[in-house]
Design an enzyme around this catalytic site. Structure first.
Site, short mmCIF file in Angstrom:
data_model
loop_
_atom_site.label_atom_id
_atom_site.label_comp_id
_atom_site.label_asym_id
_atom_site.label_seq_id
_atom_site.Cartn_x
_atom_site.Cartn_y
_atom_site.Cartn_z
N GLU A 1 3.96 42.48 39.90
CA GLU A 1 4.04 43.95 39.84
C GLU A 1 3.47 44.57 41.11
O GLU A 1 4.00 45.57 41.61
CB GLU A 1 3.29 44.45 38.60
N GLY B 1 0.61 40.79 37.03
CA GLY B 1 0.21 41.92 37.86
C GLY B 1 0.43 41.65 39.34
O GLY B 1 0.58 42.58 40.13
N1 CO8 Z 1 -6.98 35.64 35.72
C1 CO8 Z 1 -8.20 35.08 35.83
N2 CO8 Z 1 -8.42 33.90 36.43
C2 CO8 Z 1 -7.35 33.25 36.94
C3 CO8 Z 1 -6.05 33.76 36.84
C4 CO8 Z 1 -5.88 35.03 36.20
N3 CO8 Z 1 -4.68 35.65 36.09
N4 CO8 Z 1 -5.19 32.89 37.43
C5 CO8 Z 1 -5.94 31.85 37.87
N5 CO8 Z 1 -7.25 32.08 37.57
C6 CO8 Z 1 -8.41 31.20 37.85
C7 CO8 Z 1 -8.45 30.03 36.88
O1 CO8 Z 1 -9.05 30.40 35.67
C8 CO8 Z 1 -9.26 29.03 37.67
O2 CO8 Z 1 -10.61 29.38 37.56
P1 CO8 Z 1 -11.73 28.20 37.36
O3 CO8 Z 1 -11.65 27.37 38.61
O4 CO8 Z 1 -13.01 28.95 37.22
O5 CO8 Z 1 -11.32 27.44 36.14
C9 CO8 Z 1 -8.84 29.30 39.13
O6 CO8 Z 1 -8.25 30.63 39.14
C10 CO8 Z 1 -7.78 28.34 39.61
O7 CO8 Z 1 -6.72 28.36 38.67
P2 CO8 Z 1 -5.90 27.04 38.28
O8 CO8 Z 1 -6.83 25.86 38.24
O9 CO8 Z 1 -5.09 27.34 37.08
O10 CO8 Z 1 -5.00 26.91 39.61
P3 CO8 Z 1 -3.57 26.24 39.77
O11 CO8 Z 1 -3.27 26.31 41.22
O12 CO8 Z 1 -3.49 24.93 39.06
O13 CO8 Z 1 -2.56 27.25 38.98
C11 CO8 Z 1 -1.60 29.39 38.44
C12 CO8 Z 1 -2.32 28.52 39.49
C13 CO8 Z 1 -0.22 28.83 38.13
C14 CO8 Z 1 -1.48 30.76 39.07
C15 CO8 Z 1 -2.41 29.43 37.14
O14 CO8 Z 1 -3.78 29.71 37.45
C16 CO8 Z 1 -1.96 30.47 36.16
O15 CO8 Z 1 -1.01 30.24 35.43
N6 CO8 Z 1 -2.63 31.65 36.12
C17 CO8 Z 1 -2.36 32.67 35.14
C18 CO8 Z 1 -1.07 33.39 35.43
C19 CO8 Z 1 -0.83 34.49 34.42
O16 CO8 Z 1 -0.70 34.28 33.25
N7 CO8 Z 1 -0.75 35.73 34.94
C20 CO8 Z 1 -0.52 36.90 34.11
C21 CO8 Z 1 -1.83 37.50 33.72
S1 CO8 Z 1 -1.64 38.90 32.63
C22 CO8 Z 1 -1.18 40.17 33.65
O17 CO8 Z 1 -1.03 40.02 34.83
C23 CO8 Z 1 -1.00 41.50 32.98
C24 CO8 Z 1 -0.64 42.56 34.02
C25 CO8 Z 1 -0.82 43.90 33.45
C26 CO8 Z 1 -0.90 44.96 34.53
C27 CO8 Z 1 -2.26 45.40 34.82
C28 CO8 Z 1 -2.65 46.51 33.89
C29 CO8 Z 1 -4.10 46.45 33.58
#
Ligand code: CO8
Length: 256
Positions: A110, A107
């Site tokens: 997007e 997102g």
């Molecule tokens: N959602 C919720 N929490 C998140 C997300 C996310 N997308 N990304 C990161 N966080 C949180 C982690 O859970 C973590 O929380 P906590 O400290 O409580 O454990 C905190 O942020 C830090 O994250 P990381 O430790 O993973 O941080 P890094 O710097 O090591 O990594 C990344 C950063 C690479 C961004 C990694 O967090 C990651 O891969 N995130 C997920 C990315 C992902 O899969 N995005 C797609 C999500 S689905 C989507 O976007 C659908 C869109 C649809 C359109 C909307 C219509 C409703």
């Protein structure tokens, strides 16, 4: 402090900043509602001529909030009517410059693609990793991305979930400019200031016709362009712009 901040860095320019660093600016329903509210207000604010959208200097946005979606069912997702919140951004008549540092994923990618110009830092990366968490993009990742980069690059990103680095995003047409990471915000603001100094009616007509024309036949789109071109000849700013050119002075645009 609010998860979405609104600032007015210079005359005519508004800056919207995602402010949820602990969740990498993940787009929860609440964040999307705040974004939509700001865009709705700014769309109607006569003194705002260009909007910069940023996640700050570390991360643009890591996508929709996975915690917020993990246990949801289809009807719950449907009842959120999220598309109406995205529409407030997509239908904003003012130009939007995205200032992208760090990750723009799912997102977040997007959201960047809702902008009209994307300024990316060298360390930025863009990706649609939804497939890796069992879903697919839901806010333009299969559509705006394909229109920007074409079928084969879009399929590559969507089916593998692999991100692309800023330099590749630029080459593919997914970014307008790449600058040093610490110059992204300043460059986006400078572009916004330049756009804000242009005649606002012409700027808004360019945005409207370009976006509407992308999905129309060439013939219909050319007609749209022609009509908007002609319409601008009834604006005070057209008279001012051309007169100022002939008198070798700086024009003063009023948006009328
Ligand atoms: N959602 C919720 N929490 C998140 C997300 C996310 N997308 N990304 C990161 N966080 C949180 C982690 O859970 C973590 O929380 P906590 O400290 O409580 O454990 C905190 O942020 C830090 O994250 P990381 O430790 O993973 O941080 P890094 O710097 O090591 O990594 C990344 C950063 C690479 C961004 C990694 O967090 C990651 O891969 N995130 C997920 C990315 C992902 O899969 N995005 C797609 C999500 S689905 C989507 O976007 C659908 C869109 C649809 C359109 C909307 C219509 C409703």
């Amino acid at each position: 402090m609010s998860e979405v901040l609104l600032e007015r860095p210079s005359p005519g320019v508004a800056l919207i900043r995602l402010n949820r660093p602990e969740a990498r600016n993940a787009l929860s329903q609440s964040v999307r509602e705040q974004l939509a509210a700001h865009f709705t207000v700014l769309s109607n604010a006569a003194d705002v001529r260009c909007i910069v959208l940023t996640g700050g200097e570390e991360v643009f946005a890591a996508g929709a909030d996975i915690r917020d979606m993990a246990e949801r069912g289809a009807v719950e997702m449907l009842l959120r009517n999220t598309h109406r919140l995205w529409a407030a951004i997509a239908q904003c008549p003012k130009p939007v410059v995205a200032a992208v540092n760090g990750y723009a994923l799912g997102g977040g990618c997007e959201l960047a693609m809702h902008a009209d110009i994307i300024v990316a830092g060298e360390g930025a990366s863009f990706g649609q990793p939804e497939v890796r968490v069992g879903i697919m993009p839901g806010a333009g990742g299969t559509q705006r991305l394909t229109r920007a980069v074409g079928k084969f690059q879009a399929m590559h990103m969507l089916l593998t979930g692999l991100p692309v680095k800023a330099a590749d995003a630029l080459r593919m047409g997914l970014a307008s400019e790449v600058v040093a990471d610490d110059e992204v915000q300043a460059r986006a603001l400078a572009l916004a200031e330049l756009i804000a100094s242009m005649p606002p009616l012409a700027v808004m007509q360019i945005k409207e016709v370009l976006l509407a024309g992308q999905d129309a036949s060439l013939e219909a789109a050319m007609m749209l362009e022609r009509k908007s071109f002609q319409l601008l000849f009834d604006s005070a700013d057209q008279k001012e712009g051309m007169q100022a050119f002939l008198e070798k002075r700086k024009p003063v645009y009023v948006g009328a």
